[in-house]
Design a protein around this motif. Structure first.
Motif, mmCIF file in Angstrom:
data_model
loop_
_atom_site.group_PDB
_atom_site.id
_atom_site.type_symbol
_atom_site.label_atom_id
_atom_site.label_comp_id
_atom_site.label_asym_id
_atom_site.label_seq_id
_atom_site.Cartn_x
_atom_site.Cartn_y
_atom_site.Cartn_z
ATOM 1 N N ILE A 44 0.802 -1.118 -0.029
ATOM 2 C CA ILE A 44 0.226 -0.276 -0.190
ATOM 3 C C ILE A 44 0.880 1.292 0.095
ATOM 4 O O ILE A 44 1.726 1.144 0.933
ATOM 5 C CB ILE A 44 -0.981 0.075 1.071
ATOM 6 N N ASP A 45 0.578 2.110 -0.935
ATOM 7 C CA ASP A 45 1.459 3.407 -1.138
ATOM 8 C C ASP A 45 0.967 4.546 -0.423
ATOM 9 O O ASP A 45 1.380 4.833 0.932
ATOM 10 C CB ASP A 45 1.551 3.702 -2.560
ATOM 11 N N GLU A 46 -0.110 5.119 -0.688
ATOM 12 C CA GLU A 46 -0.620 6.112 0.243
ATOM 13 C C GLU A 46 -1.748 6.113 0.824
ATOM 14 O O GLU A 46 -2.541 6.989 1.171
ATOM 15 C CB GLU A 46 -0.866 7.487 -0.965
ATOM 16 N N GLY A 47 -2.172 4.639 0.924
ATOM 17 C CA GLY A 47 -3.382 4.555 1.680
ATOM 18 C C GLY A 47 -4.633 4.376 0.901
ATOM 19 O O GLY A 47 -4.833 4.374 -0.282
ATOM 20 N N LEU A 48 -5.816 4.445 1.744
ATOM 21 C CA LEU A 48 -7.074 4.116 1.207
ATOM 22 C C LEU A 48 -7.914 5.425 1.423
ATOM 23 O O LEU A 48 -7.807 5.886 2.635
ATOM 24 C CB LEU A 48 -7.985 2.972 1.725
ATOM 25 N N VAL A 49 -8.554 5.918 0.321
ATOM 26 C CA VAL A 49 -9.177 7.229 0.670
ATOM 27 C C VAL A 49 -10.800 6.923 0.036
ATOM 28 O O VAL A 49 -10.980 6.685 -0.943
ATOM 29 C CB VAL A 49 -8.599 8.447 -0.280
ATOM 30 N N ILE A 50 -11.567 7.371 1.195
ATOM 31 C CA ILE A 50 -13.172 7.006 0.814
ATOM 32 C C ILE A 50 -13.707 8.468 0.419
ATOM 33 O O ILE A 50 -13.780 9.485 1.383
ATOM 34 C CB ILE A 50 -13.755 6.510 2.075
ATOM 35 N N PHE A 51 -13.999 8.564 -0.801
ATOM 36 C CA PHE A 51 -14.442 9.854 -1.498
ATOM 37 C C PHE A 51 -15.831 10.192 -1.089
ATOM 38 O O PHE A 51 -16.449 11.200 -1.165
ATOM 39 C CB PHE A 51 -14.320 9.770 -2.849
ATOM 40 N N ASP A 52 -16.628 8.877 -1.294
ATOM 41 C CA ASP A 52 -18.241 9.067 -0.980
ATOM 42 C C ASP A 52 -18.664 7.631 -0.620
ATOM 43 O O ASP A 52 -17.939 6.820 -0.295
ATOM 44 C CB ASP A 52 -19.007 9.570 -2.099
ATOM 45 N N VAL A 58 -7.415 3.229 -3.668
ATOM 46 C CA VAL A 58 -6.523 2.915 -2.952
ATOM 47 C C VAL A 58 -5.088 2.909 -3.883
ATOM 48 O O VAL A 58 -5.471 2.727 -5.336
ATOM 49 C CB VAL A 58 -6.554 1.393 -2.410
ATOM 50 N N SER A 59 -4.153 3.612 -3.383
ATOM 51 C CA SER A 59 -2.877 3.444 -4.106
ATOM 52 C C SER A 59 -1.827 2.617 -3.685
ATOM 53 O O SER A 59 -1.989 2.262 -2.563
ATOM 54 C CB SER A 59 -2.315 5.088 -3.655
ATOM 55 N N LEU A 60 -1.211 1.810 -4.897
ATOM 56 C CA LEU A 60 -0.646 0.528 -4.352
ATOM 57 C C LEU A 60 0.789 0.679 -5.031
ATOM 58 O O LEU A 60 0.773 1.395 -6.383
ATOM 59 C CB LEU A 60 -1.099 -0.512 -4.939
ATOM 60 N N ARG A 61 1.871 0.059 -4.672
ATOM 61 C CA ARG A 61 3.024 -0.348 -5.357
ATOM 62 C C ARG A 61 3.291 -1.770 -5.345
ATOM 63 O O ARG A 61 2.806 -2.321 -4.905
ATOM 64 C CB ARG A 61 4.263 0.419 -4.682
ATOM 65 N N TYR A 62 3.939 -1.981 -6.595
ATOM 66 C CA TYR A 62 4.046 -3.545 -6.868
ATOM 67 C C TYR A 62 5.295 -3.871 -7.591
ATOM 68 O O TYR A 62 5.734 -3.093 -8.339
ATOM 69 C CB TYR A 62 2.686 -3.881 -7.274
ATOM 70 N N ALA A 63 5.697 -4.948 -7.910
ATOM 71 C CA ALA A 63 6.473 -5.652 -8.813
ATOM 72 C C ALA A 63 5.872 -6.994 -9.254
ATOM 73 O O ALA A 63 5.415 -7.880 -8.371
ATOM 74 C CB ALA A 63 7.809 -5.789 -8.354
ATOM 75 N N CYS A 64 5.965 -7.322 -10.499
ATOM 76 C CA CYS A 64 5.559 -8.572 -11.047
ATOM 77 C C CYS A 64 6.245 -8.896 -12.384
ATOM 78 O O CYS A 64 7.073 -8.162 -12.885
ATOM 79 C CB CYS A 64 3.847 -8.481 -11.147
ATOM 80 N N TYR A 65 6.215 -10.268 -12.518
ATOM 81 C CA TYR A 65 6.791 -10.790 -13.588
ATOM 82 C C TYR A 65 5.894 -11.386 -14.798
ATOM 83 O O TYR A 65 4.874 -11.693 -14.333
ATOM 84 C CB TYR A 65 7.699 -11.904 -13.233
#
Length: 301
Positions: A44-52, A58-65
């Motif tokens: 999780i990058d900048e967390g979860l924001v509930i807009f309404d 949700v902002s995420l960072r990842y690595a995959c192949y």
């Protein structure tokens, strides 16, 4: 030998007989993990924001192949569950970032107001999963009112008109129609007082004009109702200058503008005066008093 034109029928026949082949462009894939390289992961990058009540991001960072794939995410609190997915590229050990919109199904329980923990589950099929509990601020209650205001211009000659605009929204992100607001003014050193009543339009916008009399702050205020909470916009300051006037001498001008008056953007040359007043219209009326033509008239320490 003359070349024959390839018609649609002969083109199809050639494919059928195997005389022509159609190549499908390959999508570049990230390399598979080599020995000693890190496995795929999700953070999780900048967390979860509930807009309404029905939407979170949700902002995420990842690595995959491997080939481009999808990331699936759910957010759960009590009986509320929002989900979403996004297509992502894979670039091996190179860390990438993405945002995923999570929506609550129609007619399902929605995110409540308040502060609480939300369980986030994310997965890249066959490669990585994430299970994390994050503390979030829920959506504002539907009774909440958000009000902002703006003024233009912020520096004006006395007697000229000022435009005040604003926007109003509720916690449900609706734009109340014909909401009665008070336009208030507080002069320098004074107290807030009501100037007039204005109403928001169908899009929640407000616009009105007043004449500048003296320097001070403007704001919009909603007193509240049976279903909506009170709200006040942030104050906006307006500097009101005297009307442009032509002076007979620097002695007369310096009685009003102690350190001189100049054109906006000018730089005083000679005395090093910094506190001269910047009013282009007044300077233009008194430019003949600017003996050194530096854009500042009657500069005085």
């Amino acid at each position: 030998m003359r070349a024959r034109r390839l018609t649609l029928s002969t083109f199809i026949a050639a494919i059928t007989l195997g005389l022509l082949t159609l190549a499908t462009p390959a999508v570049a894939a990230g390399p598979a993990p080599a020995a000693g390289q890190p496995e795929a992961y999700i953070l999780i990058d900048e967390g979860l924001v509930i807009f309404d009540p029905a939407l979170a991001v949700v902002s995420l960072r990842y690595a995959c192949y491997g080939d481009p794939t999808t990331m699936d995410v759910t957010a759960t609190v009590g009986g509320v569950q929002a989900s979403g997915s996004v297509s992502i590229p894979c670039q091996g050990v190179l860390e990438l970032g993405t945002q995923v919109q999570l929506r609550v199904p129609e007619k399902a329980p929605q995110f409540p107001p308040g502060t609480y923990d939300v369980a986030v589950h994310a997965s890249i099929p066959g490669q990585a999963t994430l299970d994390r509990v994050v503390n979030v601020e829920g959506p504002a209650p539907s009774s909440a009112v958000f009000l902002d205001s703006f003024v233009s211009p912020t520096e004006v000659a006395k007697g000229r008109k000022i435009t005040i605009t604003g926007n109003v929204r509720t916690g449900g992100f609706e734009a109340p129609t014909a909401l009665k607001l008070a336009l208030e003014f507080r002069p320098d050193g004074g107290a807030w007082g009501k100037l007039k009543t204005v109403r928001s339009d169908a899009d929640g916008r407000v616009e009105t004009k007043v004449r500048a009399r003296t320097s001070g702050n403007f704001r919009l205020r909603f007193a509240g109702s049976a279903t909506l909470d009170p709200a006040t916009s942030y104050p906006n300051y307006v500097l009101v200058r005297p009307k442009p006037k032509k002076y007979k001498s620097c002695t007369a001008l310096n009685k009003v503008y102690k350190h001189g008056v100049g054109r906006s953007g000018a730089t005083e040359v000679g005395l090093g005066v910094k506190s001269w007043t910047r009013i282009t219209p007044t300077y233009d009326k008194n430019s003949k008093l600017d003996l050194d033509k530096d854009g500042v008239a009657c500069e005085k320490v």
